[in-house]
Design a protein around this motif. Structure first.
Motif, mmCIF file in Angstrom:
data_model
loop_
_atom_site.group_PDB
_atom_site.id
_atom_site.type_symbol
_atom_site.label_atom_id
_atom_site.label_comp_id
_atom_site.label_asym_id
_atom_site.label_seq_id
_atom_site.Cartn_x
_atom_site.Cartn_y
_atom_site.Cartn_z
ATOM 1 N N VAL A 104 1.589 -1.464 -0.203
ATOM 2 C CA VAL A 104 -0.171 -0.015 0.161
ATOM 3 C C VAL A 104 0.838 1.536 -0.138
ATOM 4 C CG1 VAL A 104 -1.815 1.556 1.093
ATOM 5 C CG2 VAL A 104 -1.998 -1.212 1.420
ATOM 6 N N THR A 105 0.560 1.775 -0.750
ATOM 7 C CA THR A 105 1.510 2.922 -1.430
ATOM 8 C C THR A 105 1.092 4.634 0.006
ATOM 9 O OG1 THR A 105 -0.499 3.954 -3.540
ATOM 10 C CG2 THR A 105 2.044 2.866 -3.497
ATOM 11 N N GLY A 106 -0.064 4.612 -0.003
ATOM 12 C CA GLY A 106 -1.160 5.351 0.642
ATOM 13 C C GLY A 106 -2.586 4.760 0.604
ATOM 14 N N ILE A 107 -3.272 6.323 2.136
ATOM 15 C CA ILE A 107 -4.590 5.511 2.206
ATOM 16 C C ILE A 107 -4.811 7.213 1.633
ATOM 17 C CG2 ILE A 107 -6.128 6.066 3.960
ATOM 18 C CD1 ILE A 107 -4.359 4.041 5.496
ATOM 19 N N GLN A 108 -6.492 6.882 1.180
ATOM 20 C CA GLN A 108 -6.959 8.516 0.241
ATOM 21 C C GLN A 108 -7.815 8.835 1.863
ATOM 22 O OE1 GLN A 108 -10.381 6.830 -1.930
ATOM 23 N NE2 GLN A 108 -11.147 5.756 0.023
ATOM 24 N N GLY A 109 -7.809 10.035 1.460
ATOM 25 C CA GLY A 109 -8.184 11.151 3.045
ATOM 26 C C GLY A 109 -10.151 10.590 3.256
ATOM 27 N N THR A 110 -10.772 10.649 4.946
ATOM 28 C CA THR A 110 -12.187 10.528 4.716
ATOM 29 C C THR A 110 -12.452 11.540 5.703
ATOM 30 O OG1 THR A 110 -11.588 8.219 5.189
ATOM 31 C CG2 THR A 110 -13.268 8.848 6.273
ATOM 32 N N ARG A 111 -13.283 12.054 5.508
ATOM 33 C CA ARG A 111 -14.647 12.521 6.175
ATOM 34 C C ARG A 111 -15.405 12.287 7.049
ATOM 35 N NH1 ARG A 111 -13.159 18.692 3.891
ATOM 36 N NH2 ARG A 111 -11.303 18.460 3.875
ATOM 37 N N TRP A 112 -16.061 12.537 8.405
ATOM 38 C CA TRP A 112 -17.411 12.311 8.247
ATOM 39 C C TRP A 112 -18.115 13.136 8.457
ATOM 40 C CZ3 TRP A 112 -15.973 7.867 12.069
ATOM 41 C CH2 TRP A 112 -15.672 5.938 10.795
ATOM 42 N N LEU A 113 -19.525 13.138 7.895
ATOM 43 C CA LEU A 113 -20.188 14.362 8.661
ATOM 44 C C LEU A 113 -21.492 14.346 9.222
ATOM 45 C CD1 LEU A 113 -20.265 16.140 5.081
ATOM 46 C CD2 LEU A 113 -18.477 16.924 6.913
ATOM 47 N N ASN A 114 -22.069 14.760 9.841
ATOM 48 C CA ASN A 114 -23.267 14.185 10.574
ATOM 49 C C ASN A 114 -24.555 15.661 10.463
ATOM 50 O OD1 ASN A 114 -23.316 12.309 12.363
ATOM 51 N ND2 ASN A 114 -21.884 13.421 13.972
ATOM 52 N N VAL A 115 -25.650 15.081 9.797
ATOM 53 C CA VAL A 115 -26.932 16.157 8.630
ATOM 54 C C VAL A 115 -27.630 16.379 9.761
ATOM 55 C CG1 VAL A 115 -27.782 16.865 7.353
ATOM 56 C CG2 VAL A 115 -25.679 15.708 6.897
ATOM 57 N N GLU A 116 -28.636 17.378 10.214
ATOM 58 C CA GLU A 116 -29.414 17.878 10.438
ATOM 59 C C GLU A 116 -30.518 18.260 10.168
ATOM 60 O OE1 GLU A 116 -29.415 17.192 14.946
ATOM 61 O OE2 GLU A 116 -30.813 18.925 15.258
ATOM 62 N N ILE A 117 -31.968 17.437 9.705
ATOM 63 C CA ILE A 117 -32.700 19.152 9.206
ATOM 64 C C ILE A 117 -33.062 18.950 9.920
ATOM 65 C CG2 ILE A 117 -33.186 19.279 7.410
ATOM 66 C CD1 ILE A 117 -31.599 17.990 5.657
ATOM 67 N N THR A 118 -33.726 20.080 10.333
ATOM 68 C CA THR A 118 -35.157 20.839 11.329
ATOM 69 C C THR A 118 -36.362 21.088 10.403
ATOM 70 O OG1 THR A 118 -33.695 20.198 12.716
ATOM 71 C CG2 THR A 118 -35.905 21.453 13.636
ATOM 72 N N GLY A 119 -37.446 20.348 10.509
ATOM 73 C CA GLY A 119 -38.839 20.794 10.179
ATOM 74 C C GLY A 119 -39.509 20.870 11.231
ATOM 75 N N GLN A 120 -40.789 20.646 10.793
ATOM 76 C CA GLN A 120 -42.398 20.466 11.744
ATOM 77 C C GLN A 120 -42.727 19.208 11.531
ATOM 78 O OE1 GLN A 120 -45.024 23.767 11.264
ATOM 79 N NE2 GLN A 120 -44.817 24.142 13.075
ATOM 80 N N THR A 121 -43.132 18.633 12.623
ATOM 81 C CA THR A 121 -44.197 16.932 12.446
ATOM 82 C C THR A 121 -45.486 17.993 12.487
ATOM 83 O OG1 THR A 121 -44.401 15.268 13.987
ATOM 84 C CG2 THR A 121 -44.284 17.273 14.969
ATOM 85 N N ALA A 122 -46.484 16.910 12.337
ATOM 86 C CA ALA A 122 -47.902 17.254 11.844
ATOM 87 C C ALA A 122 -48.754 16.170 10.842
ATOM 88 C CB ALA A 122 -47.834 18.743 10.390
ATOM 89 N N HIS A 123 -49.891 16.203 11.203
ATOM 90 C CA HIS A 123 -50.357 15.015 10.898
ATOM 91 C C HIS A 123 -50.716 15.139 9.272
ATOM 92 C CE1 HIS A 123 -53.516 12.582 10.326
ATOM 93 N NE2 HIS A 123 -53.656 12.702 11.119
#
Lengths: 414, 414
Positions: A208-227
């Motif tokens: 193995v010559t090298g390792i690719q970069g890694t990035r982790w994201l947390n996504v949180e989208i907030t709306g409104q609950t309804a029926h």
């Protein structure tokens, strides 16, 4: 030359696969769980049975040491990890750790005295699935300290990191404690490729010559609950509509146009999670990888912008945070040559390759020359209970590790 | 004429809102939980304190009976439900149940003797969020039997339906047991609109003419889990890519082109659920509604076809099953007229309207003439902790229920 015992190694792999073994033949032995502790205890018991000494550090990294002729020299370090994905395979991590232990036993069997001590390591939490980030053990070893914020981390199952770490260390009371980080001569790790290239090329050893970069994201989208039944389109602020629409576009855009990019959504959830309620929250993780750090930045910007656009279209708000950011790395050329030579001496064909996955070797490479040796796995499958490695490749990987270790401990001073 | 006690009713609503009350002012009192049992016990205690008799049936439907002059006549039934969504409001269900109990107390306070007995009911599991389907209690009452397959149901929290039902019944040992289903004269239910029409029109009473049909689907797409970093596009069989792409198209297609349609994804999940593993399973629920049964069929076909197409494109398999199928209903015209007359007698403006949500009245309507009375809720919000009803509308709804009940029990024989 040194001969490893392939039958013993295969038997060991089977014994460890039973710890956290799943019905489908895989392994669920997530970091710092009771299963992880059982695997660590078994390795320690095997070490004591051979007269090796067993150590651990404050990150619960587990070390097994075979003495050298000159005990003042920094040891040669070989190993990998024992923790697994929740529905993981039996070779990811265990292969490298048990191959390293097999090298130690083979040295002992052959009565070979090495100038340097040889130390086997099982790093803590390489997978990063129960506690993020991955490679906590090797990362802290390389940094010489445990980041303060890790103490507050909670597992996906609710368990506290600090408590699980403490209980794991205490489950091996006979092992001596070492401070975090110590000088090492070099580090070698055998791992399954977790991709299809070696198998496709009919080649048993990847340098193995090298390792690719890694990035982790947390996504949180907030709306409104309804029926679900009464709420017309004009009244909806649906965060899941925003998220699925954004993801659909990103799946279409990122990987099809850039063969070096990786884009994976491994977790997705909504709240409140009721069949007849529009969610008020939609969350997901994002895993992006690329060998080029500039492209990683670009990808992160595209993802944030795609998600934000859709969230705004649904009158939702969005929060995106990074939980892991690992730049690409390049391994030491002279160590790659040692691995190539070891393979050639064993009559095995090898090829140079980039790693798609990160590994502990990436972090150890920050403090000592490191090399990563890949062996093929069936269909390139990994993080999957069906993960499989042919016995001939298991033996080949271990032989090259043994040979390279011998080359490195026989050379003169560090 | 009969006068209800608005202050008492409002105080009761507050007392019940505290059972399972959430920090945000909402209610988490899901069906057959300990919170649900506490609400049922409180209602039973209030009933016994007034000398009413308390019954329950094998579905844990809870009945409170005030005797009539002719006890052989089928009773007039009024009520709603006490269970809530996980992040629900304090009025959805509780308003109708406690308004009905207020009618019973007002009759008692005024010393009015009715020819027929009047029975208040709190139906079991209207919401259907902990155990699907919704309206289990009224559905079984109307059918006269509990479907055998319900016994095997598991809650979203893992609890077994049969055990939770038994424990709920046993939590009211003093209540007499009735067999499931008994003849009733008619059924009246007050409920919040859970939509914006009454508020927008400045009208306090909605006379519900019918209920749109509802269908719930469970979608499960199966692909193959693999490593997020190493697996190139050609090797991926990602069920979440298939699902998000299909949903994105369906969100765009269904509601924007048909104002009568409702399309909601309330739950979504993946397995194994690891940040750095491509999922092997992606699941979601689908809630579709429409007043026209033919369009419901069309919508279900479009959804199945959209999801199947994307699943096949990702080389995944798909399984879609119905968990709930409720055809649209039309309420009895003469009972609608009774409600209109009751509203007029109280000087309240009313309007005819279709219900977007299903309600227990839909199922009771299968065995006796039923009517549903809507009152406005703030911003049309429901299934939301911020759900709110103005005190004047609470009182108006209860007055109309009382007046309509009186009109129905004073009329001659059934």
């Amino acid at each position: 030359m040194i001969e490893i015992d392939g039958r013993r190694l295969n038997a060991r792999l089977q014994a460890f696969a039973a710890i956290g073994g799943t019905r489908k033949g895989g392994v669920n032995r997530q970091a710092l769980t009771e299963e992880d502790r059982r695997a660590r205890r078994l390795l320690a018991e095997l070490a004591w049975a051979r007269g090796f000494s067993v150590f651990q550090d404050p990150m619960a990294n587990l070390f097994i040491r075979r003495a050298g002729q000159d005990e003042t020299l920094p040891p040669m370090l070989i190993g990998s990890h024992l923790d697994s994905q929740p529905a993981g395979g039996r070779f990811d991590g265990a292969l490298g750790t048990l191959s390293a232990f097999e090298v130690l036993e083979s040295l002992e069997d052959a009565g070979i005295e090495t100038e340097r001590p040889v130390v086997v390591v099982a790093w803590t939490n390489e997978e990063g699935c129960r506690f993020a980030p991955g490679c906590m053990g090797s990362m802290a070893f390389a940094a010489g300290e445990i980041p303060a914020e890790w103490q507050q981390k909670l597992a996906t199952d609710g368990a506290a990191f600090a408590g699980e770490l403490k209980a794991t260390i205490e489950s091996l009371p006979r092992a001596q404690m070492l401070p975090l980080g110590f000088p090492i001569h070099a580090y070698l790790e055998v791992h399954i490729e977790q991709g299809p290239s070696l198998e496709a090329g009919g080649i048993s050893i990847g340098v193995v010559t090298g390792i690719q970069g890694t990035r982790w994201l947390n996504v949180e989208i907030t709306g409104q609950t309804a029926h679900a039944g009464t709420t017309g389109l004009a009244y909806r602020r649906d965060p899941l509509r925003a998220l699925t629409t954004a993801l659909s576009g990103l799946y279409e855009m990122i990987m099809p146009s850039d063969p070096d990019a990786r884009f994976t959504i491994g977790r997705i959830s909504v709240e409140p999670g009721s069949v007849n309620a529009i969610p008020d929250k939609a969350c997901c993780t994002v895993d992006i990888r690329h060998p080029d750090p500039a492209r990683l930045d670009e990808l992160e910007r595209s993802i944030a912008s795609g998600i934000t656009t859709e969230a705004e279209r649904q009158r939702c708000t969005v929060a995106i945070s990074r939980s892991f950011d690992m730049p690409p790395c390049t391994f030491a050329a002279d160590l790659q040559q040692v691995v190539e030579r070891a393979a050639a001496e064993r009559g095995l064909e090898s090829m140079n390759m980039l790693s798609g996955a990160f590994h502990d070797a990436l972090f150890v490479n920050r403090v000592a020359p490191s090399a990563l040796i890949f062996v093929p796995c069936l269909d390139g499958l990994s993080h999957n209970e069906a993960e499989h490695v042919e016995p001939e490749h298991i033996i080949a990987g271990c032989q090259v590790l043994a040979q390279a270790t011998l080359l490195l401990v026989s050379t003169a001073d560090s």
